[in-house]
Design an enzyme around this catalytic site. Structure first.
Site, PDB file in Angstrom:
ATOM      1  N   TYR A  53      29.370 -29.002  -3.286  1.00  0.00           N
ATOM      2  CA  TYR A  53      30.591 -29.736  -2.937  1.00  0.00           C
ATOM      3  C   TYR A  53      31.702 -28.785  -2.533  1.00  0.00           C
ATOM      4  O   TYR A  53      31.758 -27.658  -3.010  1.00  0.00           O
ATOM      5  CB  TYR A  53      31.054 -30.571  -4.124  1.00  0.00           C
ATOM      6  CG  TYR A  53      30.201 -31.748  -4.473  1.00  0.00           C
ATOM      7  CD1 TYR A  53      29.190 -32.199  -3.639  1.00  0.00           C
ATOM      8  CD2 TYR A  53      30.398 -32.429  -5.679  1.00  0.00           C
ATOM      9  CE1 TYR A  53      28.411 -33.294  -3.997  1.00  0.00           C
ATOM     10  CE2 TYR A  53      29.619 -33.522  -6.031  1.00  0.00           C
ATOM     11  CZ  TYR A  53      28.621 -33.946  -5.191  1.00  0.00           C
ATOM     12  OH  TYR A  53      27.851 -35.022  -5.554  1.00  0.00           O
ATOM     13  N   SER A 233      28.224 -43.738  -5.612  1.00  0.00           N
ATOM     14  CA  SER A 233      28.513 -44.575  -4.454  1.00  0.00           C
ATOM     15  C   SER A 233      28.605 -46.065  -4.818  1.00  0.00           C
ATOM     16  O   SER A 233      28.054 -46.917  -4.112  1.00  0.00           O
ATOM     17  CB  SER A 233      27.453 -44.365  -3.358  1.00  0.00           C
ATOM     18  OG  SER A 233      27.954 -44.723  -2.095  1.00  0.00           O
ATOM     19  N   LEU A 235      30.936 -48.022  -4.402  1.00  0.00           N
ATOM     20  CA  LEU A 235      31.634 -48.745  -3.328  1.00  0.00           C
ATOM     21  C   LEU A 235      30.990 -48.512  -1.971  1.00  0.00           C
ATOM     22  O   LEU A 235      31.570 -48.856  -0.939  1.00  0.00           O
ATOM     23  CB  LEU A 235      33.114 -48.329  -3.282  1.00  0.00           C
ATOM     24  CG  LEU A 235      33.963 -48.744  -4.482  1.00  0.00           C
ATOM     25  CD1 LEU A 235      35.393 -48.255  -4.329  1.00  0.00           C
ATOM     26  CD2 LEU A 235      33.938 -50.253  -4.669  1.00  0.00           C
ATOM     27  N   PHE A 237      30.398 -45.805  -0.102  1.00  0.00           N
ATOM     28  CA  PHE A 237      31.260 -44.977   0.748  1.00  0.00           C
ATOM     29  C   PHE A 237      32.503 -45.735   1.204  1.00  0.00           C
ATOM     30  O   PHE A 237      33.003 -45.529   2.301  1.00  0.00           O
ATOM     31  CB  PHE A 237      30.478 -44.457   1.955  1.00  0.00           C
ATOM     32  CG  PHE A 237      30.040 -43.025   1.801  1.00  0.00           C
ATOM     33  CD1 PHE A 237      30.535 -42.032   2.614  1.00  0.00           C
ATOM     34  CD2 PHE A 237      29.146 -42.673   0.810  1.00  0.00           C
ATOM     35  CE1 PHE A 237      30.148 -40.714   2.457  1.00  0.00           C
ATOM     36  CE2 PHE A 237      28.748 -41.355   0.646  1.00  0.00           C
ATOM     37  CZ  PHE A 237      29.248 -40.371   1.469  1.00  0.00           C
ATOM     38  N   GLY A 238      32.988 -46.621   0.372  1.00  0.00           N
ATOM     39  CA  GLY A 238      34.210 -47.345   0.665  1.00  0.00           C
ATOM     40  C   GLY A 238      34.016 -48.661   1.376  1.00  0.00           C
ATOM     41  O   GLY A 238      34.965 -49.445   1.491  1.00  0.00           O
ATOM     42  N   LEU A 240      32.552 -51.353   0.427  1.00  0.00           N
ATOM     43  CA  LEU A 240      32.744 -52.505  -0.442  1.00  0.00           C
ATOM     44  C   LEU A 240      34.189 -52.690  -0.884  1.00  0.00           C
ATOM     45  O   LEU A 240      34.508 -53.666  -1.572  1.00  0.00           O
ATOM     46  CB  LEU A 240      31.811 -52.410  -1.652  1.00  0.00           C
ATOM     47  CG  LEU A 240      30.332 -52.646  -1.307  1.00  0.00           C
ATOM     48  CD1 LEU A 240      29.422 -52.184  -2.436  1.00  0.00           C
ATOM     49  CD2 LEU A 240      30.089 -54.117  -0.981  1.00  0.00           C
ATOM     50  N   GLY A 242      36.242 -53.265   1.412  1.00  0.00           N
ATOM     51  CA  GLY A 242      36.640 -54.186   2.464  1.00  0.00           C
ATOM     52  C   GLY A 242      37.484 -53.566   3.552  1.00  0.00           C
ATOM     53  O   GLY A 242      37.785 -54.223   4.559  1.00  0.00           O
ATOM     54  N   LYS A 243      37.833 -52.280   3.420  1.00  0.00           N
ATOM     55  CA  LYS A 243      38.767 -51.694   4.388  1.00  0.00           C
ATOM     56  C   LYS A 243      38.163 -51.513   5.767  1.00  0.00           C
ATOM     57  O   LYS A 243      38.892 -51.465   6.764  1.00  0.00           O
ATOM     58  CB  LYS A 243      39.314 -50.365   3.874  1.00  0.00           C
ATOM     59  CG  LYS A 243      38.272 -49.259   3.670  1.00  0.00           C
ATOM     60  CD  LYS A 243      38.921 -48.054   3.005  1.00  0.00           C
ATOM     61  CE  LYS A 243      37.918 -46.970   2.673  1.00  0.00           C
ATOM     62  NZ  LYS A 243      38.535 -45.853   1.940  1.00  0.00           N
TER      63      LYS A 243
END
Length: 345
Positions: A53, A233, A235, A237-238, A240, A242-243
């Site tokens: 990372y 994960s 969400l 990678f985001g 979920l 909704g964005k």
């Protein structure tokens, strides 16, 4: 914040853990410190890192995440925190890590551990994980096993013998797996039993509303073999949150790094995400709160690993611990899942 026993160990991990893979790429040192401070103030005690990372992996930034965590860790009560890291596996490039990690063998594991300990500025790592298997397995969006891609690999016995030596030396406490399969978990447990070597206590795999593949073979395997899931994960990678159903912010991960989108840009993903977002709206919840609460509600999940690129996002995700989904909501989730089963495995 509640705490759950991790597998067969004596570790009690917070039901939400802090993922750090944005530290050093999307987050500065000061931002990382503030995230860590806020998370711990809210009861988080489990912090997950990796030698490779931040992501995306680059030679210029490799190891910076652990350095940021280590900088913050200097002023913390070490014995109250559970710090996890991972050794990079082979076959995905990353030639700048140890000259190219060709195997998860003794030399590579030992070199990786010592590098992580130095960057983290600590004497020991609580949970040391194999980031992905030494052997070939389909992963990161692949789902079909192809026997033609099998390759020579380090024996599991050698991997566990090395971990055993590191435990005896006080450099790591427990061993975990990541991106593993039911066969892999079973093989590690079998070798540990036969050779009196350390048992793995956890598995860190992707698990979320649009990828519930863990629920079949791995849930059964981990229950019987005593492993807890560290769900990454949650969400997707985001997605979920909704964005991405509207114009996403310029700082959004898939906006900045569209190459990560392959795993999630598959048929029925957008339709499933929209359905879950609509359900959340009917319930008066943020889509992210619905998604995180669902993962947290599963009996096999020890900790849900969240990551954030800003403090407001982190605070909102941590607040999801206040949400408990009732039977009716869980049934509605299952109905959507039946319509769109695992579109992003």
């Amino acid at each position: 914040m509640q705490y759950r026993k991790l597998g067969s160990s004596d570790l009690a991990v917070s039901e939400i853990g802090l993922g750090t893979m944005t530290f050093g790429e999307q987050n500065s040192l000061d931002e990382a410190r503030r995230q860590l401070d806020h998370a711990v103030a809210q009861g988080v005690n489990f912090i997950d890192a990796a030698e490779m990372y931040p992501v995306p992996g680059r030679p210029e930034t490799q190891g910076r995440t652990e350095e940021y965590v280590g900088d913050w860790l200097k002023g913390q009560p070490r014995d109250r925190l559970i710090i996890a890291s991972k050794v990079t596996g082979p076959a995905r490039g990353f030639d700048w890590i140890r000259g190219g990690p060709r195997a998860v063998d003794r030399r590579n594991i030992e070199e990786a551990v010592h590098g992580s300990l130095r960057r983290l500025g600590t004497d020991y790592i609580d949970l040391y994980q194999i980031h992905w298997p030494d052997r070939y397995v389909p992963m990161f969006g692949q789902s079909a096993y192809d026997a033609a891609l099998e390759r020579p690999c380090t024996p599991i016995q050698e991997q566990l013998e090395t971990m055993a030596d590191l435990i005896r030396a006080g450099k790591i406490r427990y061993v975990g797996l990541s991106n593993e399969t039911p066969w892999g978990v079973s093989a590690f447990v079998k070798v540990a039993e036969q050779m009196d070597l350390p048992r793995v206590i956890s598995i860190q795999n992707a698990y979320n509303l649009i990828n519930r593949s863990f629920e079949s073979g791995l849930a059964e395997t981990c229950r019987h073999e005593g492993l807890g899931l560290l769900a990454y994960s949650p969400l997707a990678f985001g997605l979920l949150s909704g964005k991405y159903l509207r114009e996403p912010p310029a700082s959004a991960r898939l906006t900045c790094f569209p190459e990560f989108g392959g795993r999630y840009r598959k048929p029925n993903v957008d339709e499933a995400v929209a359905a879950y977002a609509a359900l959340a709206e009917r319930l008066g919840l943020a889509p992210a709160a619905l998604a995180l609460s669902f993962v947290r509600s599963r009996w096999f999940v020890s900790s849900t690993i969240i990551g954030a690129t800003c403090l407001d996002q982190l605070a909102a995700n941590l607040d999801s611990v206040r949400v408990t989904l009732d039977a009716e909501t869980l049934a509605a989730i299952d109905a959507i899942h039946a319509r769109y089963p695992n579109p992003a495995p």
